[in-house]
Design a protein around this motif. Structure first.
Motif: not given
Lengths: 258, 128
Positions: A243, A245-246, A248-250, A252-253, B89-91, B94, B98, B105, B107, B118
């Motif tokens: 990802v 940055g944040q 992208d994380v958000d 994806l989640l 930070a690898k998909r 994450i 999860a 989460y 980063v 968060k």
């Protein structure tokens, strides 16, 4: 002696052997084969000797002296150990700088909060004065408080200034760690070159001696994604498995139902 | 959100623990403790009644993901809210976090705002 000159006797014996066989001179031919064999051994011997010498040189250049390894008697450290120490120095220096900076910040926050709090406390009183709603005794009290506040502001802001300059000075680690890291990078590059050289020579020895190694084909499949911890990704723009940055994380989640 | 809740911060770098501790203090949370990896964090979690766990992923000894799995498989700790704050930070990672039941989460490098959001989001859900 060039390789070609070294191979000269082999070529000569081969020509002689061919002529002797064609003329049916079997006994002479056998002797030539023996000489050819001897010349080949000689050639191999010289080549392997030459390669062994340069192999030895390369190992010496590595500065990893096997006789010193494990012996506490020698103060002289290998450059590898030196590199590890240098990197530890970087960790130390950056940690010190981070802690010093945080000390200063933690020291400054209450000072500036106190100044802000006091200013906010005085503001309504001051406004009452501006609106001419103050009785003389209240005005006298306010002038005293205002005088105190101005003294405090002058005094405390000089403390803030000094903390800020200390924060600035704490950044001097960058120059030192930068130099150290550059030297380690240089060593890594030298080691890489030496390793490539070693591999080439080992290949050359195998070639002239006709040695074949029973090495299985690639055991590690590099096409598989690496799932273990990796630390900070230094080139996220060149990778599609990470990802950026944040956000992208958000995203994806949330696609996973978070 | 209870500002007095007890929070455990787990990271192998003391400077990062200090940064998180300071940011939490700015958000009004002052009841914090620290541990430097999963294996020192787990006994603390079991011995005391923490309300929230903030952990890094990559640590020597026990990693954050293993700590998360250990927490989720412990009867007493399984519903403890866990926020991962990590450079990983690898998909796949994450997704793994999860699936292991992480509540949030973040980063690294991160902002104070991201951490605040968060934490608020986690407790909105926990309190709901």
């Amino acid at each position: 002696m060039t390789e070609r000159a070294q191979q000269e006797p082999l070529v000569e014996y081969a020509k002689t052997l061919l002529a002797q066989l064609e003329s049916g001179d079997a006994v002479e031919a056998m002797q030539t084969i023996a000489s050819l064999h001897k010349a080949r051994d000689q050639y191999l011997f010289q080549e392997v000797g030459k390669l062994t010498r340069s192999l030895h040189e390369s190992i010496k250049n590595f500065s990893i002296d096997a006789s010193k390894a494990g012996s506490a008697m020698h103060d002289e450290m290998s450059r590898m150990q030196d590199a590890s120490q240098r990197l530890n120095y970087v960790i130390e220096k950056t940690e010190q700088a981070a802690n010093k900076t945080m000390d200063m910040v933690e020291n400054t926050i209450p000072v500036s909060s106190q100044l802000g709090d006091r200013a906010r406390e005085l503001k309504p009183e001051w406004q009452r004065l501006m609106r001419r709603e103050m009785k003389p005794e209240e005005f006298r009290l306010l002038t005293r408080e205002m005088d105190n506040f101005l003294d405090m502001a002058a005094h405390e802001t000089s403390k803030i200034d000094s903390n800020l300059s200390n924060i600035l000075l704490a950044q001097d680690f960058q120059d030192l760690t930068g130099q150290v890291i550059k030297r380690v990078i240089q060593l890594v590059q030298e080691v890489e070159e030496s390793l490539v050289h070693l591999v080439r020579m080992a290949g050359a020895i195998d070639e002239i001696t006709g040695t074949k190694h029973d090495i299985p084909e690639k055991i590690v499949d590099t096409s598989l994604p690496n799932i273990g911890p990796e630390g900070p990704i230094i080139n996220p723009d060149k990778r599609n498995d990470v990802v950026a940055g944040q956000d992208d994380v958000d995203a994806l989640l949330s696609s996973l139902g978070f | 959100m209870n500002k007095n809740m007890k929070i455990l911060i787990v990271d192998d770098f003391s400077t990062m623990r200090r940064i998180i501790k300071n940011l939490l203090r700015d958000l009004g949370f002052t009841n914090t403790q620290e541990a430097d990896d999963g294996s020192s964090a787990l006994p603390l979690l079991k011995a005391s009644d923490f309300d929230f766990l903030i952990t890094d992923w990559n640590m020597p000894g026990m990693t954050g993901i293993d700590l998360l799995k250990a927490v989720r498989s412990d009867d007493k700790l399984k519903s403890l809210p866990v926020l991962m704050v990590t450079a990983e930070a690898k998909r796949e990672q994450i997704i793994e976090a999860a699936q292991a039941g992480v509540n949030g989460y973040v980063v690294k490098p991160f902002t104070a705002q991201a951490l605040k959001e968060k934490i608020e989001k986690i407790f909105e859900r926990v309190d709901a």
